[in-house]
Motif scaffolding. Sequence first.
Motif, PDB file in Angstrom:
ATOM      1  N   ASP A   1       0.843  -1.193   0.000  1.00 23.79           N
ATOM      2  CA  ASP A   1       0.000   0.000   0.000  1.00 23.79           C
ATOM      3  C   ASP A   1       0.884   1.250   0.000  1.00 23.79           C
ATOM      4  OD1 ASP A   1      -2.134  -1.669   0.135  1.00 23.79           O
ATOM      5  OD2 ASP A   1      -2.892  -0.954   2.064  1.00 23.79           O
ATOM      6  N   ILE A   2       0.449   2.268  -0.721  1.00 20.10           N
ATOM      7  CA  ILE A   2       1.181   3.533  -0.760  1.00 20.10           C
ATOM      8  C   ILE A   2       0.634   4.447   0.336  1.00 20.10           C
ATOM      9  CG2 ILE A   2       1.834   5.517  -2.166  1.00 20.10           C
ATOM     10  CD1 ILE A   2       2.924   2.793  -3.126  1.00 20.10           C
ATOM     11  N   VAL A   3       1.515   4.913   1.198  1.00 18.32           N
ATOM     12  CA  VAL A   3       1.126   5.755   2.327  1.00 18.32           C
ATOM     13  C   VAL A   3       1.668   7.162   2.104  1.00 18.32           C
ATOM     14  CG1 VAL A   3       1.173   6.048   4.826  1.00 18.32           C
ATOM     15  CG2 VAL A   3       1.234   3.737   3.841  1.00 18.32           C
ATOM     16  N   LEU A   4       0.762   8.134   1.988  1.00 19.67           N
ATOM     17  CA  LEU A   4       1.157   9.534   1.840  1.00 19.67           C
ATOM     18  C   LEU A   4       1.190  10.201   3.208  1.00 19.67           C
ATOM     19  CD1 LEU A   4       0.544   8.978  -1.154  1.00 19.67           C
ATOM     20  CD2 LEU A   4      -0.510  11.240  -1.273  1.00 19.67           C
ATOM     21  N   ASN A   5       2.230  10.973   3.438  1.00 24.65           N
ATOM     22  CA  ASN A   5       2.362  11.763   4.660  1.00 24.65           C
ATOM     23  C   ASN A   5       2.225  13.229   4.258  1.00 24.65           C
ATOM     24  OD1 ASN A   5       3.306  13.277   6.844  1.00 24.65           O
ATOM     25  ND2 ASN A   5       5.021  11.927   7.291  1.00 24.65           N
ATOM     26  N   VAL A   6       1.085  13.839   4.611  1.00 24.68           N
ATOM     27  CA  VAL A   6       0.824  15.242   4.289  1.00 24.68           C
ATOM     28  C   VAL A   6       0.900  16.044   5.571  1.00 24.68           C
ATOM     29  CG1 VAL A   6      -0.824  16.896   3.328  1.00 24.68           C
ATOM     30  CG2 VAL A   6      -0.640  14.601   2.339  1.00 24.68           C
ATOM     31  N   GLN A   7       1.716  17.077   5.594  1.00 26.54           N
ATOM     32  CA  GLN A   7       1.929  17.859   6.808  1.00 26.54           C
ATOM     33  C   GLN A   7       0.650  18.541   7.275  1.00 26.54           C
ATOM     34  OE1 GLN A   7       4.911  17.624   8.361  1.00 26.54           O
ATOM     35  NE2 GLN A   7       5.466  16.258   6.684  1.00 26.54           N
ATOM     36  N   GLY A   8       0.463  18.576   8.598  1.00 27.59           N
ATOM     37  CA  GLY A   8      -0.726  19.175   9.166  1.00 27.59           C
ATOM     38  C   GLY A   8      -0.712  20.682   9.231  1.00 27.59           C
ATOM     39  N   ASP A   9       0.335  21.310   8.712  1.00 26.06           N
ATOM     40  CA  ASP A   9       0.396  22.780   8.710  1.00 26.06           C
ATOM     41  C   ASP A   9       0.421  23.331   7.287  1.00 26.06           C
ATOM     42  OD1 ASP A   9       2.913  21.977   7.956  1.00 26.06           O
ATOM     43  OD2 ASP A   9       3.986  23.064   9.537  1.00 26.06           O
ATOM     44  N   GLU A  10      -0.188  22.567   6.344  1.00 23.27           N
ATOM     45  CA  GLU A  10      -0.221  22.970   4.940  1.00 23.27           C
ATOM     46  C   GLU A  10      -1.663  23.146   4.470  1.00 23.27           C
ATOM     47  OE1 GLU A  10       2.348  23.644   3.092  1.00 23.27           O
ATOM     48  OE2 GLU A  10       4.043  22.822   4.187  1.00 23.27           O
ATOM     49  N   PRO A  11      -2.399  24.124   4.998  1.00 23.25           N
ATOM     50  CA  PRO A  11      -3.813  24.270   4.636  1.00 23.25           C
ATOM     51  C   PRO A  11      -4.043  24.749   3.213  1.00 23.25           C
ATOM     52  CG  PRO A  11      -3.110  26.112   5.985  1.00 23.25           C
ATOM     53  CD  PRO A  11      -1.969  25.133   6.000  1.00 23.25           C
ATOM     54  N   LEU A  12      -2.997  25.227   2.551  1.00 23.92           N
ATOM     55  CA  LEU A  12      -3.149  25.735   1.187  1.00 23.92           C
ATOM     56  C   LEU A  12      -2.518  24.813   0.146  1.00 23.92           C
ATOM     57  CD1 LEU A  12      -2.388  29.536   1.784  1.00 23.92           C
ATOM     58  CD2 LEU A  12      -4.626  28.431   1.587  1.00 23.92           C
ATOM     59  N   VAL A  13      -2.192  23.587   0.535  1.00 29.12           N
ATOM     60  CA  VAL A  13      -1.568  22.684  -0.433  1.00 29.12           C
ATOM     61  C   VAL A  13      -2.499  22.537  -1.630  1.00 29.12           C
ATOM     62  CG1 VAL A  13      -2.517  20.653   0.772  1.00 29.12           C
ATOM     63  CG2 VAL A  13      -0.564  20.402  -0.763  1.00 29.12           C
ATOM     64  N   PRO A  14      -1.999  22.740  -2.847  1.00 31.35           N
ATOM     65  CA  PRO A  14      -2.866  22.688  -4.033  1.00 31.35           C
ATOM     66  C   PRO A  14      -3.498  21.317  -4.241  1.00 31.35           C
ATOM     67  CG  PRO A  14      -0.787  23.782  -4.535  1.00 31.35           C
ATOM     68  CD  PRO A  14      -0.620  23.153  -3.190  1.00 31.35           C
ATOM     69  N   SER A  15      -4.797  21.311  -4.494  1.00 30.49           N
ATOM     70  CA  SER A  15      -5.496  20.047  -4.757  1.00 30.49           C
ATOM     71  C   SER A  15      -4.895  19.337  -5.965  1.00 30.49           C
ATOM     72  CB  SER A  15      -6.981  20.313  -4.992  1.00 30.49           C
ATOM     73  OG  SER A  15      -7.585  20.849  -3.829  1.00 30.49           O
ATOM     74  N   ALA A  16      -4.558  20.094  -6.998  1.00 32.51           N
ATOM     75  CA  ALA A  16      -3.988  19.495  -8.210  1.00 32.51           C
ATOM     76  C   ALA A  16      -2.663  18.808  -7.906  1.00 32.51           C
ATOM     77  CB  ALA A  16      -3.799  20.562  -9.282  1.00 32.51           C
ATOM     78  N   LEU A  17      -1.895  19.363  -6.973  1.00 30.00           N
ATOM     79  CA  LEU A  17      -0.622  18.768  -6.591  1.00 30.00           C
ATOM     80  C   LEU A  17      -0.861  17.433  -5.895  1.00 30.00           C
ATOM     81  CD1 LEU A  17       2.412  18.736  -6.124  1.00 30.00           C
ATOM     82  CD2 LEU A  17       2.075  20.244  -4.162  1.00 30.00           C
ATOM     83  N   LEU A  18      -1.789  17.388  -4.958  1.00 26.07           N
ATOM     84  CA  LEU A  18      -2.092  16.145  -4.253  1.00 26.07           C
ATOM     85  C   LEU A  18      -2.583  15.077  -5.222  1.00 26.07           C
ATOM     86  CD1 LEU A  18      -3.906  17.581  -1.101  1.00 26.07           C
ATOM     87  CD2 LEU A  18      -1.625  16.556  -1.178  1.00 26.07           C
ATOM     88  N   GLN A  19      -3.444  15.471  -6.141  1.00 24.00           N
ATOM     89  CA  GLN A  19      -3.981  14.518  -7.112  1.00 24.00           C
ATOM     90  C   GLN A  19      -2.888  13.979  -8.030  1.00 24.00           C
ATOM     91  OE1 GLN A  19      -6.935  17.069  -8.805  1.00 24.00           O
ATOM     92  NE2 GLN A  19      -8.398  16.760  -7.132  1.00 24.00           N
ATOM     93  N   ALA A  20      -2.033  14.875  -8.487  1.00 24.13           N
ATOM     94  CA  ALA A  20      -0.949  14.452  -9.376  1.00 24.13           C
ATOM     95  C   ALA A  20       0.019  13.523  -8.650  1.00 24.13           C
ATOM     96  CB  ALA A  20      -0.203  15.679  -9.907  1.00 24.13           C
ATOM     97  N   PHE A  21       0.324  13.839  -7.403  1.00 22.26           N
ATOM     98  CA  PHE A  21       1.285  13.035  -6.647  1.00 22.26           C
ATOM     99  C   PHE A  21       0.710  11.662  -6.322  1.00 22.26           C
ATOM    100  CE2 PHE A  21       3.806  12.313  -2.579  1.00 22.26           C
ATOM    101  CZ  PHE A  21       4.971  12.003  -3.246  1.00 22.26           C
ATOM    102  N   ALA A  22      -0.551  11.611  -5.914  1.00 23.78           N
ATOM    103  CA  ALA A  22      -1.173  10.322  -5.614  1.00 23.78           C
ATOM    104  C   ALA A  22      -1.215   9.446  -6.863  1.00 23.78           C
ATOM    105  CB  ALA A  22      -2.574  10.532  -5.055  1.00 23.78           C
ATOM    106  N   GLY A  23      -1.545  10.038  -8.013  1.00 24.57           N
ATOM    107  CA  GLY A  23      -1.563   9.286  -9.255  1.00 24.57           C
ATOM    108  C   GLY A  23      -0.186   8.813  -9.658  1.00 24.57           C
ATOM    109  N   TYR A  24       0.787   9.678  -9.503  1.00 27.82           N
ATOM    110  CA  TYR A  24       2.180   9.353  -9.822  1.00 27.82           C
ATOM    111  C   TYR A  24       2.660   8.164  -8.983  1.00 27.82           C
ATOM    112  CZ  TYR A  24       7.305  10.185  -9.714  1.00 27.82           C
ATOM    113  OH  TYR A  24       8.670  10.064  -9.758  1.00 27.82           O
ATOM    114  N   CYS A  25       2.357   8.200  -7.691  1.00 30.19           N
ATOM    115  CA  CYS A  25       2.832   7.153  -6.794  1.00 30.19           C
ATOM    116  C   CYS A  25       2.085   5.847  -7.011  1.00 30.19           C
ATOM    117  CB  CYS A  25       2.670   7.591  -5.343  1.00 30.19           C
ATOM    118  SG  CYS A  25       3.703   8.993  -4.882  1.00 30.19           S
ATOM    119  N   GLY A  26       0.789   5.930  -7.249  1.00 26.40           N
ATOM    120  CA  GLY A  26      -0.006   4.726  -7.429  1.00 26.40           C
ATOM    121  C   GLY A  26       0.366   3.933  -8.659  1.00 26.40           C
TER     122      GLY A  26
END
Length: 270
Positions: A107-132
Amino acid sequence: MSSTSERMASRGESLPVRVVIPARYGSTRLPGKPLVDLAGKPMIVRVYERVQAALPASTVMVATDDDRIRAVLTSYAIPCTMTDPAHASGTDRTAEVARRERWGDDDIVLNVQGDEPLVPSALLQAFAGYCGLAAGLAMATIVTPIVERDLVNDVNIVKVVTDQNERALFFSRAPIPLTRDGNRQPSAEDTGPEVFLRHIGIYAYRNAVLQQLTGSAPCDMERREQLEQLRALWLGIPILAMRWSGSVPAGVDTPEDVARVSTLFNQRDR
């Protein structure tokens, strides 16, 4: 990587992606940081909502060490779990969650920092797809070009160099690669400020690798630089570096950051 995950990647099937958001109450510069108010909502709630909206098909969970944070998350019906308060890092907290939940080795486990309230949604989506879809993935992170030259010498900005296959060679708070002859004339191979890459502190791990990493002692270069990802390189764990050309807003570390981010949320929510 196991034969099962290799077959999935070869068929274009994405591996399961889990997300853990570590939230520690203690903070030297901003005590109680996860609960700081950002335009009417605690920061950890803002982060969770952003990640969940970006990755609705993924398991998203907050890992905390404090009953005050858990109480707030429970009031918002946000999945959370208590973890050992003695953990030295969010990575250790993430690994404990993966063990408790009995997530699979691949399983791929992403660690997203709890102090990043403005992290771009497109970035998260691209990274999750890249890793998967990355066959043979052990660990991955994100890099972006440094376009402001003043940031190159800022020790709070972590620099990274990669090989031709976009695997990290080294991370440092110092300017790397160093130009030995600082006054040399630019050549046709130079790319200006983009020769320097900034590390964005979002990680992905294959769960088996995450457990190996957190079960190992810190190494000397990790202690010197205060960068835990250097432990992975020291252990011989390859780190893929996904390049991101878009902007990545700064996180929240100071009262000034709180005011800046709150203003942005107020403007957005009008």
